[in-house]
Motif scaffolding. Structure first.
Motif, short mmCIF file in Angstrom:
data_model
loop_
_atom_site.label_atom_id
_atom_site.label_comp_id
_atom_site.label_asym_id
_atom_site.label_seq_id
_atom_site.Cartn_x
_atom_site.Cartn_y
_atom_site.Cartn_z
N PHE A 1 40.98 30.22 34.40
CA PHE A 1 41.87 29.83 35.49
C PHE A 1 41.59 30.67 36.73
N ALA A 2 41.39 31.97 36.54
CA ALA A 2 41.14 32.87 37.67
C ALA A 2 39.82 32.56 38.37
N VAL A 3 38.80 32.20 37.60
CA VAL A 3 37.51 31.82 38.19
C VAL A 3 37.66 30.56 39.04
N LEU A 4 38.52 29.65 38.62
CA LEU A 4 38.62 28.33 39.23
C LEU A 4 39.72 28.22 40.29
N LEU A 5 40.48 29.26 40.49
CA LEU A 5 41.63 29.19 41.39
C LEU A 5 41.16 28.87 42.81
N PRO A 6 41.56 27.73 43.37
CA PRO A 6 41.08 27.35 44.70
C PRO A 6 41.49 28.37 45.77
N GLY A 7 40.54 28.71 46.61
CA GLY A 7 40.83 29.61 47.73
C GLY A 7 40.71 31.07 47.42
N ARG B 1 33.85 40.61 37.58
CA ARG B 1 35.07 41.42 37.52
C ARG B 1 35.92 41.04 36.31
N LEU B 2 36.06 39.75 36.07
CA LEU B 2 36.84 39.30 34.92
C LEU B 2 36.17 39.70 33.61
N ARG B 3 34.85 39.61 33.59
CA ARG B 3 34.09 40.04 32.41
C ARG B 3 34.32 41.51 32.14
N ALA B 4 34.29 42.31 33.19
CA ALA B 4 34.51 43.75 33.03
C ALA B 4 35.88 44.04 32.43
N GLU B 5 36.89 43.31 32.89
CA GLU B 5 38.25 43.52 32.38
C GLU B 5 38.34 43.13 30.90
N LEU B 6 37.75 42.00 30.54
CA LEU B 6 37.79 41.56 29.14
C LEU B 6 36.99 42.50 28.24
N PHE B 7 35.84 42.95 28.74
CA PHE B 7 35.03 43.87 27.94
C PHE B 7 35.76 45.20 27.74
N GLN B 8 36.45 45.65 28.78
CA GLN B 8 37.22 46.89 28.64
C GLN B 8 38.36 46.70 27.64
N ARG B 9 39.00 45.54 27.70
CA ARG B 9 40.11 45.24 26.79
C ARG B 9 39.66 45.32 25.34
N TYR B 10 38.44 44.86 25.05
CA TYR B 10 37.95 44.84 23.68
C TYR B 10 36.95 45.95 23.37
N GLY C 1 26.04 40.79 24.97
CA GLY C 1 26.16 39.42 25.45
C GLY C 1 25.07 39.08 26.46
N THR C 2 25.50 38.42 27.54
CA THR C 2 24.58 38.03 28.62
C THR C 2 25.16 38.48 29.95
N PRO C 3 24.90 39.72 30.36
CA PRO C 3 25.46 40.21 31.63
C PRO C 3 25.04 39.35 32.80
N PRO C 4 25.93 39.13 33.77
CA PRO C 4 25.54 38.38 34.98
C PRO C 4 24.33 39.03 35.63
N ASP C 5 23.44 38.21 36.19
CA ASP C 5 22.18 38.71 36.74
C ASP C 5 22.39 39.78 37.81
N ASP C 6 23.42 39.61 38.63
CA ASP C 6 23.57 40.53 39.75
C ASP C 6 24.06 41.91 39.32
N PHE C 7 24.49 42.06 38.06
CA PHE C 7 24.92 43.36 37.58
C PHE C 7 24.17 43.81 36.34
N ALA C 8 23.14 43.04 35.96
CA ALA C 8 22.45 43.31 34.69
C ALA C 8 21.86 44.70 34.63
N PRO D 1 30.94 46.30 37.69
CA PRO D 1 31.62 46.85 38.85
C PRO D 1 32.73 47.78 38.42
N GLY D 2 32.68 49.01 38.89
CA GLY D 2 33.68 49.98 38.46
C GLY D 2 33.48 50.47 37.06
N HIS D 3 32.28 50.23 36.49
CA HIS D 3 31.99 50.56 35.10
C HIS D 3 31.94 52.06 34.89
N ILE D 4 32.62 52.55 33.86
CA ILE D 4 32.59 53.96 33.50
C ILE D 4 31.79 54.09 32.23
N PRO D 5 30.65 54.75 32.26
CA PRO D 5 29.82 54.85 31.07
C PRO D 5 30.56 55.48 29.91
#
Length: 214
Positions: free
Chosen positions: A164-170, A177-186, A193-200, A205-209
């Motif tokens: 829903f957040a990815v698709l929210l118009p406007g 960012r959403l991937r980072a939040e879900l990965f942190q949650r778990y 997985g398959t990291p997005p190309d721009d952050f591979a 973003p904001g990743h803490i090793p």
């Protein structure tokens, strides 16, 4: 000429239903929901128009089944791709990436699907949805859940919220960012997985090793 066996008839019905589901995905992706008629779907599938009503009570139910089929097939392909793994953390990462990827790759289709779920008729408990649920439950179990019946609905809700957040118009949220939040949650490493190309190569973003192994 001898009549067809029950098993042959069942296979023909299955194939006919599959063609209708595939045609629905293609047409709604191309034209949108309102511009797609049941007649259009039957024509694209090469089926008699009466078969649509035979298999599905309406266009909204047909769309939900079609999207659940697409989600199941996409998720299954992600989980079973090479290199094959039984590692629960990698499989959960692949599942998250697969579902987020659908929102990015099929925005019209997934936005229409989410809007339909929020209507009064709600969630359609179709065979395609049940197969998708079984695959996600298995992923949660392999991840290490001790209470799949509680943890699966939570994962489903988090994934639906992310889509829903990815698709929210406007004001869409970036997938990374959403991937980072879900990965942190778990507690998943960004490289799974398959990291997005721009952050591979640069990390989330904001990743803490992870410092646990140092």
């Amino acid at each position: 000429m001898s009549p067809r066996s029950a098993s042959v008839n069942e296979e023909l019905r299955r194939r006919s239903r599959e063609r209708l589901l595939q045609a629905t995905v293609e047409l709604v992706d191309e034209r949108g929901y309102e511009a797609t008629t049941l007649g259009d779907i039957a024509d694209r599938a090469g089926s008699a128009r009466g078969l649509v009503s035979y298999y599905f009570p309406g266009k909204r139910q047909l769309l939900q089944s079609a999207v659940h089929r697409l989600m199941h097939r996409t998720l299954e392909a992600a989980l079973e791709r090479e290199p094959h793994t039984e590692d629960g953390r990698e499989r959960l990462a692949r599942a998250i990436d697969a579902i987020l990827g659908l929102a990015v790759d099929h925005p019209v289709l997934m936005r229409t699907h989410m809007a339909g779920i929020l209507q009064a008729d709600g969630f359609v408990q179709c065979p395609e949805q049940q197969r998708l649920a079984a695959l996600l439950k298995d992923t949660v179990r392999r991840y290490g859940s001790r209470d799949v019946d509680t943890d699966y609905p939570l994962l489903r809700a988090l994934l639906m919220g992310a889509v829903f957040a990815v698709l929210l118009p406007g004001v869409p949220m970036p997938r990374a960012r959403l991937r980072a939040e879900l990965f942190q949650r778990y507690g998943l490493e960004w490289e799974l997985g398959t990291p997005p190309d721009d952050f591979a190569s640069g990390g989330a973003p904001g990743h803490i090793p992870d410092q646990s192994s140092k």
